[in-house]
Design an enzyme around this catalytic site. Structure first.
Site, PDB file in Angstrom:
ATOM      1  CE  LYS A  15      -4.395 -34.292  58.118  1.00 17.67           C
ATOM      2  NZ  LYS A  15      -4.041 -35.632  57.605  1.00 17.67           N
ATOM      3  NE  ARG A  61      -3.207 -33.401  52.036  1.00 13.61           N
ATOM      4  CZ  ARG A  61      -4.234 -33.565  52.866  1.00 13.61           C
ATOM      5  NH1 ARG A  61      -4.804 -32.530  53.430  1.00 13.61           N
ATOM      6  NH2 ARG A  61      -4.687 -34.774  53.128  1.00 13.61           N
ATOM      7  NE  ARG A  66     -11.404 -41.530  56.915  1.00 12.88           N
ATOM      8  CZ  ARG A  66     -10.419 -40.625  56.888  1.00 12.88           C
ATOM      9  NH1 ARG A  66     -10.271 -39.784  57.908  1.00 12.88           N
ATOM     10  NH2 ARG A  66      -9.576 -40.588  55.882  1.00 12.88           N
ATOM     11  NE  ARG A 123     -12.212 -39.066  53.206  1.00  6.95           N
ATOM     12  CZ  ARG A 123     -11.328 -38.354  53.863  1.00  6.95           C
ATOM     13  NH1 ARG A 123     -11.597 -37.954  55.098  1.00  6.95           N
ATOM     14  NH2 ARG A 123     -10.181 -38.049  53.321  1.00  6.95           N
ATOM     15  NE  ARG A 177      -6.618 -40.156  50.925  1.00  7.21           N
ATOM     16  CZ  ARG A 177      -7.492 -40.691  51.793  1.00  7.21           C
ATOM     17  NH1 ARG A 177      -8.121 -41.813  51.497  1.00  7.21           N
ATOM     18  NH2 ARG A 177      -7.723 -40.092  52.935  1.00  7.21           N
TER      19      ARG A 177
HETATM   20  P1  ATP Z   1      -7.217 -37.083  57.954  1.00  9.11           P
HETATM   21  O1  ATP Z   1      -7.894 -38.396  57.915  1.00  9.11           O
HETATM   22  O2  ATP Z   1      -6.005 -37.096  58.884  1.00  9.11           O
HETATM   23  O3  ATP Z   1      -8.148 -35.977  58.284  1.00  9.11           O
HETATM   24  P2  ATP Z   1      -7.028 -37.192  54.998  1.00  9.11           P
HETATM   25  O4  ATP Z   1      -5.817 -37.083  54.109  1.00  9.11           O
HETATM   26  O5  ATP Z   1      -7.704 -38.501  55.033  1.00  9.11           O
HETATM   27  O6  ATP Z   1      -6.614 -36.763  56.463  1.00  9.11           O
HETATM   28  P3  ATP Z   1      -8.285 -34.734  54.075  1.00  9.11           P
HETATM   29  O7  ATP Z   1      -7.347 -33.838  54.774  1.00  9.11           O
HETATM   30  O8  ATP Z   1      -9.712 -34.577  54.338  1.00  9.11           O
HETATM   31  O9  ATP Z   1      -8.098 -36.260  54.416  1.00  9.11           O
HETATM   32  O10 ATP Z   1      -7.968 -34.588  52.472  1.00  9.11           O
HETATM   33  C1  ATP Z   1      -8.663 -35.317  51.499  1.00  9.11           C
HETATM   34  C2  ATP Z   1      -8.191 -34.948  50.106  1.00  9.11           C
HETATM   35  O11 ATP Z   1      -8.468 -33.549  49.828  1.00  9.11           O
HETATM   36  C3  ATP Z   1      -6.684 -35.084  49.842  1.00  9.11           C
HETATM   37  O12 ATP Z   1      -6.338 -36.393  49.479  1.00  9.11           O
HETATM   38  C4  ATP Z   1      -6.474 -34.065  48.681  1.00  9.11           C
HETATM   39  O13 ATP Z   1      -6.872 -34.592  47.455  1.00  9.11           O
HETATM   40  C5  ATP Z   1      -7.439 -32.939  49.035  1.00  9.11           C
HETATM   41  N1  ATP Z   1      -6.770 -31.883  49.858  1.00  9.11           N
HETATM   42  C6  ATP Z   1      -7.050 -31.557  51.147  1.00  9.11           C
HETATM   43  N2  ATP Z   1      -6.235 -30.584  51.592  1.00  9.11           N
HETATM   44  C7  ATP Z   1      -5.397 -30.264  50.557  1.00  9.11           C
HETATM   45  C8  ATP Z   1      -4.317 -29.355  50.391  1.00  9.11           C
HETATM   46  N3  ATP Z   1      -3.911 -28.564  51.382  1.00  9.11           N
HETATM   47  N4  ATP Z   1      -3.680 -29.317  49.181  1.00  9.11           N
HETATM   48  C9  ATP Z   1      -4.073 -30.108  48.169  1.00  9.11           C
HETATM   49  N5  ATP Z   1      -5.073 -30.998  48.263  1.00  9.11           N
HETATM   50  C10 ATP Z   1      -5.746 -31.095  49.441  1.00  9.11           C
HETATM   51 MG    MG Z   2      -9.662 -34.997  57.942  1.00  3.94          MG
END
Ligand code: ATP
Ligand code: MG
Length: 177
Positions: free
Chosen positions: A14, A90, A129, A135, A146
């Site tokens: 994303k 989400r 990553r 991270r 997750r």
């Molecule tokens: P990507 O790698 O595709 O960017 P990702 O799931 O690895 O996606 P982030 O979108 O950065 O990473 O989200 C990281 C964490 O932040 C999630 O696991 C959650 O705990 C929290 N988080 C982010 N957005 C939300 C949301 N809209 N509602 C609740 N928690 C969120």
């Molecule tokens: Mg992201």
């Protein structure tokens, strides 16, 4: 105005695809994950609270996320051609709230772009990553959680946005371009 949601599992790309879309269309990028990680890095009250959820692979409570998004929209997203929402919504309540937040500003959601990638590939990407960036939530145990949360709480949105006619699936594998 063009308001897009980038939808997809953790590690689906994303953030990577958002960067390309902002360049092309002059949109404002809101990554809720990045906003939260910035709070954690600055050790704010919100950051400490968010960290207790993120480190376990859980979602932050809806009411908090919705308030945070409202604030960011108010402060940063005025006078833009539109917004890319990356990582929001989400959950179904978040999707309903987004509709309200956009309506309140005289605009609407135009499309939901779904990056579709299987879990095995997501796991691989997040592990590399994690190794490359350090991270904290990119470790095997948290990634598994997750992915679970994604399937149980976020996937129902795919159905929702298909029925509203917003959902555009994209094969998220292969090269970034
Ligand atoms: P990507 O790698 O595709 O960017 P990702 O799931 O690895 O996606 P982030 O979108 O950065 O990473 O989200 C990281 C964490 O932040 C999630 O696991 C959650 O705990 C929290 N988080 C982010 N957005 C939300 C949301 N809209 N509602 C609740 N928690 C969120
Ligand atoms: Mg992201």
């Amino acid at each position: 105005m063009l308001n897009l949601v980038l939808f997809g599992g953790p590690g689906s790309g994303k953030g990577t695809q958002s960067a390309k879309l902002i360049d092309k269309y002059g949109l404002y990028h809101i990554s809720t994950g990045e906003v939260l990680r910035d709070h954690i890095a600055r050790d704010t009250e919100l950051g400490r609270m968010a960290n207790s959820y993120i480190s376990k692979g859980n979602l932050i409570p809806d009411d908090l996320m919705i308030q945070l998004l409202d604030d960011v929209l108010e402060k940063e997203a005025k006078d833009k051609n539109g917004v890319i929402f990356d990582g929001f919504p989400r959950t179904l309540p978040q999707a309903k709230a987004l509709e309200e937040l956009l309506k309140k500003r005289g605009t609407k959601l135009h499309a939901v772009v779904g990056l579709e990638v299987d879990d095995e590939e997501l796991m691989k990407r997040m592990l590399s990553r994690g190794a490359a960036t350090g991270r904290a939530d990119d470790n095997p145990e948290t990634i598994r959680k997750r992915l679970d949360v994604y399937h149980n709480q976020t996937m129902p949105l795919r159905e929702h946005y298909t029925s509203t006619g917003h959902y555009l699936p994209i094969d998220g594998r292969g090269s970034i371009d």
